[in-house]
Design a protein around this motif. Structure first.
Motif, short mmCIF file in Angstrom:
data_model
loop_
_atom_site.label_atom_id
_atom_site.label_comp_id
_atom_site.label_asym_id
_atom_site.label_seq_id
_atom_site.Cartn_x
_atom_site.Cartn_y
_atom_site.Cartn_z
N ALA A 41 25.49 -21.43 53.07
CA ALA A 41 26.27 -20.20 52.91
C ALA A 41 25.47 -19.22 52.06
O ALA A 41 24.77 -19.60 51.13
N THR A 42 25.57 -17.93 52.38
CA THR A 42 24.80 -16.90 51.71
C THR A 42 25.62 -16.25 50.60
O THR A 42 26.77 -15.89 50.81
N VAL A 43 25.00 -16.08 49.44
CA VAL A 43 25.62 -15.40 48.30
C VAL A 43 24.71 -14.21 47.96
O VAL A 43 23.54 -14.40 47.67
N GLN A 44 25.26 -12.99 48.03
CA GLN A 44 24.47 -11.79 47.80
C GLN A 44 25.17 -10.85 46.84
O GLN A 44 26.39 -10.86 46.72
N VAL A 45 24.36 -10.02 46.18
CA VAL A 45 24.88 -8.91 45.38
C VAL A 45 24.75 -7.68 46.27
O VAL A 45 23.63 -7.27 46.57
N PRO A 46 25.87 -7.11 46.77
CA PRO A 46 25.80 -5.97 47.68
C PRO A 46 25.01 -4.80 47.08
O PRO A 46 25.11 -4.52 45.89
N GLY A 47 24.19 -4.18 47.93
CA GLY A 47 23.41 -3.03 47.49
C GLY A 47 22.13 -3.38 46.78
O GLY A 47 21.43 -2.50 46.30
N THR A 48 21.79 -4.67 46.72
CA THR A 48 20.55 -5.10 46.09
C THR A 48 19.85 -6.11 47.00
O THR A 48 20.41 -6.51 48.02
N SER A 49 18.67 -6.53 46.60
CA SER A 49 17.98 -7.58 47.34
C SER A 49 18.20 -8.95 46.69
O SER A 49 17.55 -9.92 47.06
N THR A 61 23.49 -20.86 42.34
CA THR A 61 23.37 -20.17 41.06
C THR A 61 22.68 -18.85 41.34
O THR A 61 21.68 -18.81 42.06
N ILE A 62 23.22 -17.76 40.80
CA ILE A 62 22.65 -16.44 41.03
C ILE A 62 22.76 -15.62 39.73
O ILE A 62 23.75 -15.75 39.01
N THR A 63 21.73 -14.84 39.47
CA THR A 63 21.74 -13.95 38.31
C THR A 63 21.94 -12.54 38.81
O THR A 63 21.11 -12.02 39.57
N LEU A 64 23.04 -11.92 38.42
CA LEU A 64 23.37 -10.56 38.84
C LEU A 64 22.59 -9.56 38.00
O LEU A 64 22.47 -9.73 36.79
N PRO A 65 22.08 -8.50 38.63
CA PRO A 65 21.40 -7.45 37.87
C PRO A 65 22.37 -6.73 36.93
O PRO A 65 23.59 -6.80 37.10
N GLU A 66 21.82 -6.03 35.97
CA GLU A 66 22.61 -5.29 34.99
C GLU A 66 23.58 -4.35 35.68
O GLU A 66 23.22 -3.63 36.61
N GLY A 67 24.84 -4.37 35.26
CA GLY A 67 25.85 -3.47 35.79
C GLY A 67 26.49 -3.90 37.10
O GLY A 67 27.37 -3.23 37.62
N LYS A 68 26.06 -5.01 37.66
CA LYS A 68 26.62 -5.50 38.93
C LYS A 68 27.58 -6.64 38.65
O LYS A 68 27.28 -7.55 37.88
N HIS A 69 28.76 -6.61 39.30
CA HIS A 69 29.78 -7.63 39.07
C HIS A 69 30.42 -8.11 40.38
O HIS A 69 31.44 -8.78 40.34
N ILE A 70 29.85 -7.73 41.51
CA ILE A 70 30.44 -8.08 42.80
C ILE A 70 29.51 -9.04 43.54
O ILE A 70 28.30 -8.83 43.60
N LEU A 71 30.07 -10.10 44.10
CA LEU A 71 29.34 -11.04 44.95
C LEU A 71 29.96 -11.03 46.34
O LEU A 71 31.18 -10.94 46.49
N GLN A 72 29.10 -11.14 47.35
CA GLN A 72 29.56 -11.26 48.74
C GLN A 72 29.11 -12.62 49.25
O GLN A 72 27.92 -12.94 49.22
N VAL A 73 30.07 -13.44 49.69
CA VAL A 73 29.79 -14.78 50.18
C VAL A 73 30.07 -14.79 51.67
O VAL A 73 31.15 -14.40 52.11
N SER A 74 29.08 -15.24 52.46
CA SER A 74 29.27 -15.23 53.92
C SER A 74 28.65 -16.48 54.55
O SER A 74 27.74 -17.09 54.00
N MET A 75 29.17 -16.80 55.72
CA MET A 75 28.69 -17.94 56.51
C MET A 75 29.13 -17.69 57.94
O MET A 75 30.27 -17.23 58.16
N LYS A 79 35.19 -16.19 57.39
CA LYS A 79 35.47 -14.83 56.92
C LYS A 79 34.64 -14.55 55.66
O LYS A 79 34.61 -15.37 54.75
N THR A 80 34.00 -13.40 55.62
CA THR A 80 33.22 -12.99 54.46
C THR A 80 34.15 -12.69 53.29
O THR A 80 35.19 -12.08 53.47
N GLN A 81 33.76 -13.13 52.10
CA GLN A 81 34.56 -12.88 50.91
C GLN A 81 33.77 -12.01 49.93
O GLN A 81 32.57 -12.21 49.74
N VAL A 82 34.45 -11.04 49.35
CA VAL A 82 33.87 -10.18 48.32
C VAL A 82 34.62 -10.49 47.03
O VAL A 82 35.84 -10.37 46.96
N LEU A 83 33.87 -10.90 45.99
CA LEU A 83 34.47 -11.38 44.76
C LEU A 83 34.01 -10.56 43.56
O LEU A 83 32.82 -10.26 43.43
N ASN A 84 34.95 -10.23 42.66
CA ASN A 84 34.61 -9.58 41.41
C ASN A 84 34.42 -10.70 40.38
O ASN A 84 35.35 -11.44 40.08
#
Length: 132
Positions: A41-49, A61-75, A79-84
């Motif tokens: 399953a893919t875990v991404q920070v939307p709008g970043t690489s 395990t993922i380290t979010l860049p400064e100021g980012k608090h949203i994760l998008q989980v997809s498979m 159904k894709t999930q967007v999490l704060n």
């Protein structure tokens, strides 16, 4: 003296950058009764690489860049999930199957089209006919 001041400024900037990042880890499972781990399953920070993939046990395990608090989980198939994750560091993500129906598809040459859109004649050629 100037080198010491410059060194202190660089150290402060480096420490601030590390503190601003936010590390989140967790497990991704399917929504069935067994809660099987979702491998890949893919875990991404939307709008970043920034992104990662769940391991064999569904862990990530993922380290979010400064100021980012949203994760998008997809498979695929779920159904894709967007999490704060602003105040969270450990997650359990439960993915639910996304059921969609497909129309009948006919392969034409190097492309595809719906059977209802197909016009003209259709022929079937066997490999033995091509060898002659």
């Amino acid at each position: 003296m100037y080198k010491w001041i410059l060194g202190c400024i660089m150290l402060a900037a480096w420490c601030t950058g590390i503190k601003a990042q936010h590390t989140v880890s967790g497990t991704i499972v399917d929504g069935s009764d067994n809660e099987e781990p979702l491998i890949g399953a893919t875990v991404q920070v939307p709008g970043t690489s920034t992104g990662t993939v769940a391991d064999l046990d569904g862990n990530f395990t993922i380290t979010l860049p400064e100021g980012k608090h949203i994760l998008q989980v997809s498979m695929i198939g779920y159904k894709t999930q967007v999490l704060n994750v602003k105040d969270k560091s450990v997650l359990k993500v439960i993915m639910h199957v996304e059921a969609t129906l497909m129309d009948e598809v006919v392969v034409v040459g190097y492309g595809t089209m719906k059977k209802s859109d197909l016009s003209g004649s259709v022929a079937q050629i066997k490999s033995e006919d091509l060898v002659r």
